[in-house]
Design a protein around this motif. Structure first.
Motif, PDB file in Angstrom:
ATOM      1  N   UNK A  25     -58.179 128.044  -1.120  1.00  0.00           N
ATOM      2  CA  UNK A  25     -58.772 128.450   0.170  1.00  0.00           C
ATOM      3  C   UNK A  25     -60.295 128.578   0.000  1.00  0.00           C
ATOM      4  N   UNK A  26     -61.028 128.064   0.988  1.00  0.00           N
ATOM      5  CA  UNK A  26     -62.491 128.177   0.919  1.00  0.00           C
ATOM      6  C   UNK A  26     -62.999 128.963   2.127  1.00  0.00           C
ATOM      7  N   UNK A  27     -63.153 130.281   1.970  1.00  0.00           N
ATOM      8  CA  UNK A  27     -63.611 131.091   3.107  1.00  0.00           C
ATOM      9  C   UNK A  27     -65.022 130.686   3.531  1.00  0.00           C
ATOM     10  N   UNK A  63     -55.000 130.261   7.133  1.00  0.00           N
ATOM     11  CA  UNK A  63     -56.363 130.663   6.745  1.00  0.00           C
ATOM     12  C   UNK A  63     -57.334 129.500   6.916  1.00  0.00           C
ATOM     13  N   UNK A  64     -56.867 128.300   6.615  1.00  0.00           N
ATOM     14  CA  UNK A  64     -57.752 127.130   6.720  1.00  0.00           C
ATOM     15  C   UNK A  64     -57.961 126.682   8.159  1.00  0.00           C
ATOM     16  N   UNK A  65     -57.138 127.203   9.064  1.00  0.00           N
ATOM     17  CA  UNK A  65     -57.241 126.753  10.457  1.00  0.00           C
ATOM     18  C   UNK A  65     -58.158 127.654  11.290  1.00  0.00           C
ATOM     19  N   UNK A  66     -58.685 128.714  10.680  1.00  0.00           N
ATOM     20  CA  UNK A  66     -59.499 129.683  11.448  1.00  0.00           C
ATOM     21  C   UNK A  66     -60.734 130.065  10.629  1.00  0.00           C
ATOM     22  N   UNK A  67     -61.767 130.581  11.287  1.00  0.00           N
ATOM     23  CA  UNK A  67     -62.877 131.143  10.518  1.00  0.00           C
ATOM     24  C   UNK A  67     -62.361 132.290   9.653  1.00  0.00           C
ATOM     25  N   UNK A 109     -54.564 136.183  15.338  1.00  0.00           N
ATOM     26  CA  UNK A 109     -55.977 136.552  15.177  1.00  0.00           C
ATOM     27  C   UNK A 109     -56.883 135.317  15.215  1.00  0.00           C
ATOM     28  N   UNK A 110     -58.098 135.503  15.726  1.00  0.00           N
ATOM     29  CA  UNK A 110     -59.060 134.403  15.794  1.00  0.00           C
ATOM     30  C   UNK A 110     -59.795 134.213  14.465  1.00  0.00           C
TER      31      UNK A 110
END
Ligand SMILES: Cc1cc2nc3c(=O)[nH]c(=O)nc-3n(C[C@H](O)[C@H](O)[C@H](O)COP(=O)(O)O)c2cc1C
Length: 175
Positions: free
Chosen positions: A115-117, A78-82, A49-50
């Motif tokens: 994680x920082x969304x 999670x940190x590698x994608x928006x 997923x992007x």
């Protein structure tokens, strides 16, 4: 066009309804959206997923611990994608607690994870007394009585502001 995953944790289903609303708006903007329930697929592969969106409801002060575990397991991806996170709870029916910065559950949750969304949201959920068991019903009625909410044991009240859900869908599309 992006390939977007919305994965969610729910007990009574309302977070899933919010996810379907997000899907409708984001897909109308030309993106591909997959909605998955965390319970059904806790080891889902995020790599294809992007963008990733995670949503979870609050029950007795906490998101399901499965959500924290899922985030820890997938932290690197999670940190590698928006990515985005939203919380669903009834405290958010109060205008002074309906923003990520002012909602105590979301603030506490963010301190538990690293994680920082990119995007955050909090949505008011639903009270559905007829579907609750005896103890849950009494507990929620008591909390509602304390906080001046509905206490009629036959009441079904949806507090969700759908405009704010649509606005979040726009942010997901753009991130
Ligand atoms: C047993 C129970 C406990 C709950 N505890 C809280 C709580 O501590 N704080 C809160 O703001 N909302 C609480 N809620 C409200 C839920 O967050 C709300 O009903 C939400 O819409 C549930 O989402 P779901 O249907 O996706 O599980 C509780 C609801 C139930 C049934």
């Amino acid at each position: 066009m992006a390939n977007i995953l919305i994965i969610y944790s729910t007990t009574d289903g309302h977070t899933g309804v919010i996810c379907e609303r997000l899907r409708g708006v984001v897909e109308a903007g030309g993106h591909d959206v997959t909605v998955a329930r965390l319970d059904d697929d806790p080891s889902i592969d995020l790599q294809p997923y992007d963008k990733i969106v995670i949503g979870a409801s609050i029950r007795y002060g906490k998101h399901n611990p499965q959500v924290n575990a899922f985030i820890s397991r997938n932290q690197i991806v999670l940190e590698s994608k928006p990515s985005a996170f939203f919380s669903v709870n009834v405290v958010a029916r109060k205008p002074e607690k309906n923003q990520p910065e002012t909602n105590p559950y979301l603030q506490k949750f963010l301190k538990q994870i690293s994680w920082q969304p990119q995007a955050l949201a909090v949505f008011a959920g639903k009270i559905d007394y007829p579907r609750y068991g005896f103890l849950d019903k009494q507990a929620i009625r008591f909390i509602m009585w304390m906080t001046k909410g509905p206490t009629d044991p036959t009441a079904v009240v949806e507090f969700t502001n759908w405009e704010s859900v649509d606005e979040f869908a726009g942010r997901i599309s753009e991130m």
